[in-house]
Design a protein around this motif. Structure first.
Motif, PDB file in Angstrom:
ATOM      1  N   LYS A 141       0.651  -1.009  -0.188  1.00 51.44           N
ATOM      2  CA  LYS A 141       0.054  -0.088   0.001  1.00 51.44           C
ATOM      3  C   LYS A 141       0.923   1.528   0.105  1.00 51.44           C
ATOM      4  O   LYS A 141       0.908   2.680  -1.042  1.00 51.44           O
ATOM      5  CB  LYS A 141      -1.006   0.224   1.216  1.00 51.44           C
ATOM      6  CG  LYS A 141      -2.277   1.256   1.331  1.00 51.44           C
ATOM      7  CD  LYS A 141      -2.174   1.402   2.572  1.00 51.44           C
ATOM      8  CE  LYS A 141      -3.702   2.356   2.437  1.00 51.44           C
ATOM      9  NZ  LYS A 141      -4.333   2.894   4.087  1.00 51.44           N
ATOM     10  N   TRP A 146      -3.057  -1.576  -5.240  1.00 53.89           N
ATOM     11  CA  TRP A 146      -3.837  -2.171  -5.025  1.00 53.89           C
ATOM     12  C   TRP A 146      -3.854  -3.379  -4.857  1.00 53.89           C
ATOM     13  O   TRP A 146      -2.904  -4.066  -5.311  1.00 53.89           O
ATOM     14  CB  TRP A 146      -4.839  -2.060  -5.942  1.00 53.89           C
ATOM     15  CG  TRP A 146      -5.543  -0.752  -6.642  1.00 53.89           C
ATOM     16  CD1 TRP A 146      -4.654   0.404  -6.850  1.00 53.89           C
ATOM     17  CD2 TRP A 146      -6.898  -0.355  -6.237  1.00 53.89           C
ATOM     18  NE1 TRP A 146      -5.313   1.767  -6.665  1.00 53.89           N
ATOM     19  CE2 TRP A 146      -7.073   1.453  -7.189  1.00 53.89           C
ATOM     20  CE3 TRP A 146      -8.081  -0.434  -6.286  1.00 53.89           C
ATOM     21  CZ2 TRP A 146      -8.329   2.066  -7.029  1.00 53.89           C
ATOM     22  CZ3 TRP A 146      -9.602   0.066  -6.519  1.00 53.89           C
ATOM     23  CH2 TRP A 146      -9.192   1.469  -7.165  1.00 53.89           C
ATOM     24  N   MET A 177      -8.297   0.913   3.609  1.00 57.55           N
ATOM     25  CA  MET A 177      -8.815   0.339   2.732  1.00 57.55           C
ATOM     26  C   MET A 177     -10.268  -0.188   2.442  1.00 57.55           C
ATOM     27  O   MET A 177     -10.541  -0.874   2.535  1.00 57.55           O
ATOM     28  CB  MET A 177      -7.542  -0.215   2.397  1.00 57.55           C
ATOM     29  CG  MET A 177      -6.375   0.475   1.853  1.00 57.55           C
ATOM     30  SD  MET A 177      -5.503  -0.842   1.267  1.00 57.55           S
ATOM     31  CE  MET A 177      -5.443  -1.388  -0.493  1.00 57.55           C
TER      32      MET A 177
END
Length: 258
Positions: A141, A146, A177
């Protein structure tokens, strides 16, 4: 049937030609930054996806692109075939996969996979795998990637839901996230471990992102993702040659009269 075999043989020929080439370039690019190496890996995936679409006739459509978050997210996808491992790389921004350790043992492919920075887990050591999942995920991250997770852990047959594990939701919660749930019916055209891929149109549906919060734990997040994915599977299933018989009958049944 002969035409199907010829088109599939052409696909496999392309695979056998481009894979060593791209992976050789990937090895040569090993000293380069991660994103530079990712260009090669993603280009390899897109070349195979193009061949599937234009040679085999296996096309696809995407519903819900507007639901893709603007920030890096945990892609939480149904897993039925090898197709989605290629297609997700084109549909979503640059990403890394959560992959089982055994895949890195495959000659050439496994070595190239390592250079694509996946999150490698050892499924036989569950407690340590969870720890590595979180450590590696946070590091990915930070580099702007992603993270793609197949929460069922392995490919499942169309119409047969697997057991959803909590790894994706734990990462989403830990790293703040959103989770981006994905449903698709690729397994109806590309059966597990099958040589032949069948022409048709795969449907991919992207759901609204599921955001972590202090009041919602990983269990609730994954339950929400699972419920959404499986509800969509029932809506898009039953169209391909390897659809589950129940879903195929349901789609062919005449609408109930009012």
């Amino acid at each position: 049937m002969i035409s199907l075999w010829i088109r599939n043989l052409l696909y496999w020929l392309v695979l056998c030609i481009v894979t060593p080439l791209f992976f050789l370039l990937l090895f040569l690019a090993a000293p380069l930054p991660r994103r530079s190496r990712h260009v090669l890996g993603v280009t390899w995936a897109k070349s195979l996806l193009w061949t599937l679409e234009h040679v085999v006739g296996l096309k696809y459509k995407v519903v819900g692109r507007e639901n893709i978050p603007s920030e890096p997210s945990v892609i939480t996808s149904k897993h039925q075939s090898g197709w989605e491992t290629l297609a997700l790389q084109k549909i979503f921004p640059w990403q890394v996969y959560v992959a089982k350790r055994e895949l890195t043992w495959i000659p050439v492919f496994g070595w190239g996979l390592v250079l694509m920075n996946p999150i490698i887990i050892n499924r036989s050591d569950r407690s340590r795998s969870n720890q590595r999942l979180l450590q590696q995920g946070l590091e990915r991250k930070r580099h702007g990637f992603w993270i793609t997770v197949f929460p069922e852990g392995t490919r499942t047959k169309p119409g047969m839901p697997g057991k959803y594990k909590l790894g994706a939701a734990r990462m989403a919660k830990q790293f703040d996230m959103p989770m981006s749930p994905v449903a698709h019916n690729a397994g109806e055209f590309w059966p597990r471990n099958a040589f032949l891929k069948y022409p048709g149109e795969i449907t991919v549906v992207i759901g609204p992102p599921i955001y972590p919060s202090e009041a919602v734990g990983p269990e609730a997040m994954m339950a929400e993702a699972e419920a959404w994915i499986e509800s969509q599977q029932r809506l898009i299933g039953g169209v391909g040659p390897f659809a589950h018989p129940d879903e195929k009958r349901q789609r062919l049944a005449p609408p109930a009269s009012a």
